[in-house]
Design a protein around this motif. Structure first.
Motif, mmCIF file in Angstrom:
data_model
loop_
_atom_site.group_PDB
_atom_site.id
_atom_site.type_symbol
_atom_site.label_atom_id
_atom_site.label_comp_id
_atom_site.label_asym_id
_atom_site.label_seq_id
_atom_site.Cartn_x
_atom_site.Cartn_y
_atom_site.Cartn_z
ATOM 1 N N PHE A 94 5.451 -6.042 6.863
ATOM 2 C CA PHE A 94 5.969 -5.205 7.960
ATOM 3 C C PHE A 94 4.910 -4.544 8.835
ATOM 4 N N CYS A 95 3.656 -4.471 8.389
ATOM 5 C CA CYS A 95 2.663 -3.713 9.158
ATOM 6 C C CYS A 95 1.589 -4.627 9.736
ATOM 7 N N GLU A 96 1.384 -4.476 11.020
ATOM 8 C CA GLU A 96 0.325 -5.218 11.712
ATOM 9 C C GLU A 96 -0.969 -4.436 11.551
ATOM 10 N N PRO A 97 -1.996 -5.050 10.910
ATOM 11 C CA PRO A 97 -3.259 -4.312 10.771
ATOM 12 C C PRO A 97 -3.812 -3.909 12.146
ATOM 13 N N GLY A 98 -4.342 -2.697 12.204
ATOM 14 C CA GLY A 98 -4.925 -2.213 13.453
ATOM 15 C C GLY A 98 -3.904 -1.706 14.451
ATOM 16 N N LYS A 99 -2.600 -1.821 14.133
ATOM 17 C CA LYS A 99 -1.573 -1.400 15.099
ATOM 18 C C LYS A 99 -0.561 -0.440 14.459
ATOM 19 N N ASP A 100 0.062 -0.900 13.368
ATOM 20 C CA ASP A 100 1.088 -0.088 12.723
ATOM 21 C C ASP A 100 0.475 0.843 11.683
ATOM 22 N N ALA A 101 1.253 1.848 11.313
ATOM 23 C CA ALA A 101 0.783 2.799 10.295
ATOM 24 C C ALA A 101 1.830 2.931 9.199
ATOM 25 N N ILE A 102 1.377 3.407 8.048
ATOM 26 C CA ILE A 102 2.316 3.872 7.017
ATOM 27 C C ILE A 102 2.153 5.387 6.917
ATOM 28 N N LEU A 103 3.133 6.035 6.290
ATOM 29 C CA LEU A 103 3.069 7.492 6.129
ATOM 30 C C LEU A 103 3.501 7.844 4.712
ATOM 31 N N PHE A 104 2.840 8.828 4.126
ATOM 32 C CA PHE A 104 3.291 9.352 2.830
ATOM 33 C C PHE A 104 2.896 10.817 2.720
ATOM 34 N N CYS A 105 3.385 11.470 1.676
ATOM 35 C CA CYS A 105 3.290 12.931 1.578
ATOM 36 C C CYS A 105 2.554 13.351 0.310
ATOM 37 N N PRO A 106 1.242 13.582 0.396
ATOM 38 C CA PRO A 106 0.489 13.955 -0.802
ATOM 39 C C PRO A 106 0.823 15.375 -1.272
ATOM 40 N N PRO A 107 0.645 15.726 -2.529
ATOM 41 C CA PRO A 107 0.090 14.864 -3.569
ATOM 42 C C PRO A 107 1.105 13.839 -4.060
ATOM 43 N N THR A 108 0.647 12.577 -4.130
ATOM 44 C CA THR A 108 1.541 11.536 -4.621
ATOM 45 C C THR A 108 0.712 10.387 -5.181
ATOM 46 N N TYR A 112 -0.666 3.933 -2.424
ATOM 47 C CA TYR A 112 -0.187 3.731 -1.045
ATOM 48 C C TYR A 112 -1.388 3.696 -0.105
ATOM 49 N N SER A 113 -2.315 4.621 -0.301
ATOM 50 C CA SER A 113 -3.489 4.660 0.584
ATOM 51 C C SER A 113 -4.445 3.507 0.274
ATOM 52 N N VAL A 114 -4.630 3.197 -1.004
ATOM 53 C CA VAL A 114 -5.583 2.134 -1.352
ATOM 54 C C VAL A 114 -5.104 0.791 -0.783
ATOM 55 N N SER A 115 -3.814 0.498 -0.911
ATOM 56 C CA SER A 115 -3.291 -0.765 -0.368
ATOM 57 C C SER A 115 -3.447 -0.791 1.156
ATOM 58 N N ALA A 116 -3.128 0.337 1.803
ATOM 59 C CA ALA A 116 -3.241 0.379 3.273
ATOM 60 C C ALA A 116 -4.692 0.152 3.688
ATOM 61 N N GLU A 117 -5.612 0.802 3.014
ATOM 62 C CA GLU A 117 -7.027 0.635 3.357
ATOM 63 C C GLU A 117 -7.483 -0.798 3.147
ATOM 64 N N GLY A 120 -6.109 -2.864 5.874
ATOM 65 C CA GLY A 120 -6.586 -2.460 7.202
ATOM 66 C C GLY A 120 -5.484 -1.837 8.044
ATOM 67 N N ILE A 121 -4.611 -1.091 7.381
ATOM 68 C CA ILE A 121 -3.515 -0.408 8.075
ATOM 69 C C ILE A 121 -3.795 1.097 8.053
ATOM 70 N N GLU A 122 -3.548 1.737 9.172
ATOM 71 C CA GLU A 122 -3.736 3.190 9.219
ATOM 72 C C GLU A 122 -2.739 3.858 8.276
ATOM 73 N N TYR A 123 -3.205 4.867 7.530
ATOM 74 C CA TYR A 123 -2.220 5.658 6.792
ATOM 75 C C TYR A 123 -2.268 7.096 7.253
ATOM 76 N N ARG A 124 -1.061 7.631 7.420
ATOM 77 C CA ARG A 124 -0.928 9.005 7.870
ATOM 78 C C ARG A 124 -0.359 9.835 6.740
ATOM 79 N N THR A 125 -0.875 11.031 6.585
ATOM 80 C CA THR A 125 -0.347 11.873 5.518
ATOM 81 C C THR A 125 0.283 13.133 6.107
ATOM 82 N N VAL A 126 1.400 13.509 5.529
ATOM 83 C CA VAL A 126 2.051 14.785 5.860
ATOM 84 C C VAL A 126 2.182 15.517 4.535
ATOM 85 N N PRO A 127 1.308 16.504 4.280
ATOM 86 C CA PRO A 127 1.343 17.160 2.966
ATOM 87 C C PRO A 127 2.745 17.662 2.614
#
Ligand code: PMP
Length: 358
Positions: A94-108, A112-117, A120-127
Motif C-alpha cells: 500500500f505504500c509508495e516509498p518516498g511518497k506515502d507515509a505510515i503513522l503510529f502512536c508511541p510508545p508502541t 512499525y518504524s523498523v519496517s518503514a525505514e 524507505g517509507i516515511e513514518y509519522r508518530t503521534v505520541p
C-alpha cells in the motif's frame, strides 16, 4: 570508481538501527521474562515426513481452521511468517516509498518504524496521551499523505486496550484514505476486545494475529492477517511464493485444532491468574514506583532505579525488557508473565532489593 560494500547499500539501510529483538539482546538467564513468550512448550508431532515438494502458499487447513477460530471466512485470512511479516506486507502493498507515509502512536511495538525505514517509507508518530489512548485531533492533523495507521490493542509494551469509541473515530476519519491496521498479537488474553466483527463495516480495517504468544509457538514463526478479500488479494500479490515451511503449516494446523485451542485457553487462564497475583505483589515493593494495569501476558512497571534493578535481576538470571528508551517510559521495565515459580522468583528477587514500604 570502486566503492566499498557499505557504500553500495541503500542509504536508508545504512542509517537503519535494526530491531533489538530479545534474542539479539542476549543474556544468560534461566528465567526469561523479556519476549512475552509462553513459558512452557506445547506438544506437537510432525505428521508430514517428506520435504521434497514445495509447500502450499496458503495451506488450506491452516487457513480454514484460523478462519473458523476467528469467526471469519477463509478468504479473509492470510498466513505469513509471523505477524511481523504481516506488518511489512501491508506497507509493501500500500505504500509508495518516498511518497506515502505510515503513522503510529508511541510508545508502541518497535517493528512499525523498523519496517518503514527498511522499505524507505516515511513514518509519522503521534505520541499517545498520558493514559496511552489515541490523540485523535493530533492524528487528524497529521493524516495527509498517510496510507496506513498502525494501532496496537492491547498495546505492547503498555498493556492497555485502546478505547473502542476512539478506534471507531479513527476508522471514520481514515475511511477512503488510509488503512487502519489493528495489531492484536495479544488478543487471546482479552478476546472480547477483538475487532474481527468490525471487518463487515470497515473495508479499510486490517487485523494482525500470531501464534507466538498465547498459542506458545514463538519458535514456529506463524502469524495471520485478517481483512476483507480486496485487501487480502493485494497482500497475496507481494507475499513470498512459499511463505510457510511445510513443518510450520503442519504444527500450525495442530495448534488450531479443537484440542489445540482448548489448551491455549487453559494456558491463558493460568497466565491471567499469575498476572493477577503479580499485580497484587508488585505494588507492595519499595523498588516499584508504579504498576500499570494489563490486559496481556506482560506487565509494565516503573522503578525508582530501573537500571540497578534490571542489572541485579540480569545477574541473577532473571531477564526483563528495559523500556527506558521508549518515549514516555523512563524508569520502566516490562515483565512477561512466566510460570508461577518464575513469578515467585521474580518477586523474591525484588523483595531482596526493597526496603519495607511505610
Ligand atoms: N505485534 C506485536 C505487538 C508484538 O509484540 C509482536 C511480537 N513481539 C509481533 C507483532 C510479532 O509477532 P510474530 O512473532 O508473530 O512475528
Amino acid at each position: 570508481m570502486s566503492r566499498n560494500i557499505e557504500e553500495l547499500a541503500r542509504d536508508n539501510v545504512r542509517a537503519l538501527t535494526p530491531y533489538q529483538s530479545a534474542r539479539r539482546l542476549g543474556g544468560n538467564g534461566d528465567v526469561w521474562l523479556n519476549a512475552n513468550e509462553f513459558p512452557l512448550p506445547v506438544p506437537f508431532e510432525l505428521s508430514q515426513q517428506t520435504l521434497n515438494r514445495y509447500p502450499e502458499c496458503q495451506p488450506k487447513i491452516v487457513i480454514e481452521r484460523y478462519a473458523a477460530y476467528a469467526g471469519l471466512q477463509p478468504e479473509q485470512v492470510l498466513v505469513s511468517r509471523g505477524a511481523d511479516e504481516g506488518i511489512e506486507l501491508v506497507m509493501r502493498a500500500f505504500c509508495e516509498p518516498g511518497k506515502d507515509a505510515i503513522l503510529f502512536c508511541p510508545p508502541t511495538y518497535g517493528m512499525y518504524s523498523v519496517s518503514a525505514e527498511t522499505i524507505g517509507i516515511e513514518y509519522r508518530t503521534v505520541p499517545a496521551l498520558e493514559n496511552w489512548q489515541l490523540n485523535l485531533p493530533a492524528i487528524a492533523d497529521r493524516l495527509d499523505g498517510v496510507k496506513v495507521v498502525y494501532m496496537c490493542s492491547p498495546n505492547n509494551p503498555t498493556g492497555n486496550l485502546i478505547n473502542p469509541d476512539d478506534i471507531r473515530a479513527l476508522l471514520e476519519m481514515t475511511a477512503g484514505k488510509a488503512l487502519v491496521v489493528a495489531d492484536e498479537a495479544y488478543i487471546e488474553f482479552c478476546p472480547q476486545a477483538t475487532l474481527s466483527g468490525w471487518l463487515k463495516a470497515y473495508p479499510h480495517l486490517v487485523i494482525l494475529r500470531t501464534l507466538s504468544k498465547a498459542f506458545a509457538l514463538a519458535g514456529l514463526r506463524c502469524g495471520f492477517t485478517l481483512a476483507n478479500k480486496p485487501v487480502i488479494d493485494l497482500l497475496m500479490k507481494v507475499i513470498a511464493p512459499y511463505p510457510l515451511a511445510t513443518p510450520v503449516a503442519d504444527v500450525a494446523g495442530q495448534a488450531l485444532s479443537e484440542q489445540g485451542i482448548a489448551l491455549m485457553r487453559q494456558h491463558v487462564a493460568e497466565l491471567n491468574a499469575s498476572r493477577a497475583w503479580l499485580l497484587e505483589q508488585l505494588p507492595q515493593l519499595s523498588v516499584v514506583q508504579q504498576v500499570f494495569p494489563s490486559e496481556t501476558n506482560y506487565i509494565l512497571a516503573r522503578f525508582a532505579d530501573s537500571p540497578a534493578v534490571f542489572k541485579s535481576l540480569w545477574d541473577q538470571g532473571i531477564i526483563l525488557r528495559d523500556q527506558n528508551k521508549n518515549p514516555g517510559l523512563a524508569g520502566c521495565l516490562r515483565i512477561s508473565i512466566g510460570t508461577r515459580e518464575e513469578c515467585e522468583r521474580l518477586i523474591a528477587a525484588l523483595q531482596a532489593l526493597s526496603v519495607e514500604k511505610a
